[in-house]
Design an enzyme around this catalytic site. Structure first.
Site, short mmCIF file in Angstrom:
data_model
loop_
_atom_site.label_atom_id
_atom_site.label_comp_id
_atom_site.label_asym_id
_atom_site.label_seq_id
_atom_site.Cartn_x
_atom_site.Cartn_y
_atom_site.Cartn_z
CE1 TYR A 138 2.29 1.59 -13.97
CE2 TYR A 138 1.19 -0.22 -12.85
CZ TYR A 138 1.78 0.30 -13.97
OH TYR A 138 1.88 -0.46 -15.11
CG ASN A 161 10.88 3.97 -20.67
OD1 ASN A 161 11.75 4.71 -21.10
ND2 ASN A 161 11.16 2.89 -19.96
CB CYS A 169 8.86 1.26 -17.63
SG CYS A 169 8.96 0.65 -19.32
CG HIS A 170 10.88 -4.63 -17.25
ND1 HIS A 170 11.87 -3.85 -17.81
CD2 HIS A 170 11.51 -5.51 -16.42
CE1 HIS A 170 13.05 -4.24 -17.35
NE2 HIS A 170 12.86 -5.23 -16.49
CD GLU A 196 14.72 -7.47 -14.55
OE1 GLU A 196 14.16 -7.07 -13.49
OE2 GLU A 196 14.97 -6.71 -15.49
#
Length: 198
Positions: A138, A161, A169-170, A196
């Site tokens: 963050y 979001n 945003c993950h 990912e």
């Protein structure tokens, strides 16, 4: 008594309903009365609501956000002329399917950011720069968005979001590496980051 006066309503088969709906969508588009098209999509993180304006994808919502409530908010914020019109969302549907199949690492979709402003918009504009398979804290996102002390505001921007998954945003985590909050819930965030990392 009502049936005696008017008779029973005729049954309408699903195929007729589908054709009538397609005609309605086509007429609304032709007359420029379709401001927001939407559809749902089943994914490994649950059923997502996708909504798009003529400008681009405007909303992606998890089931836990209550799709009906999301549509009502879109009616207030964008336009009440909303219709289930999946064809407008074909590119988003295809790219999301490719993403969840591990065949896409970045989205190439027009996005309509009208639901975000100010610093939140600055955060959202930065998020796609966090590469697939990577994360940022963050604090790192706050610095990249131009306000190094606005760490909590980054959390708020991520929590609100309007385009989760597509605007990643993950990929924003706490400085200690723990997940932090996520609009889709911790399990959804873990699923996306695991996908990912594979």
């Amino acid at each position: 008594m009502t049936e005696e006066l008017f008779g029973s309503a005729p049954e309408i088969d699903p195929e007729t309903t589908r054709r009538l709906h397609e005609r309605l969508v086509a007429a609304a588009a032709r007359e420029q009365l379709l401001d927001v098209a939407y559809r749902t999509l089943d994914t490994p993180v649950g059923t997502l609501l996708l909504a798009a304006t003529e400008q681009g994808l405007v909303r992606v919502a998890y089931a836990r956000e209550d799709h009906d409530a999301v549509l009502a908010k879109l009616a207030d914020a964008v336009s009440p002329r909303i219709l289930a019109a999946p064809a407008r969302l074909d590119p988003a549907t295809r790219q999301l399917a490719e993403y969840f199949d591990g065949r896409r690492t970045a989205f190439e979709l027009p996005l309509d950011f009208r639901l975000a402003r100010g610093f939140r918009l600055a955060v959202l504009n930065h998020l796609p720069a966090i590469g697939y398979g990577h994360t940022e804290s963050y604090a790192q996102v706050a610095t990249a968005a131009g306000s190094p002390r606005a760490v909590r505001a980054v959390g708020t921007a991520c929590a609100t979001n309007p385009l989760p998954v597509v605007v990643p945003c993950h990929r924003v985590v706490r400085s200690d590496g723990s997940f932090g909050g996520y609009v889709g819930g911790e399990d959804a965030k873990r699923t996306l980051l695991t996908l990912e990392a594979a």
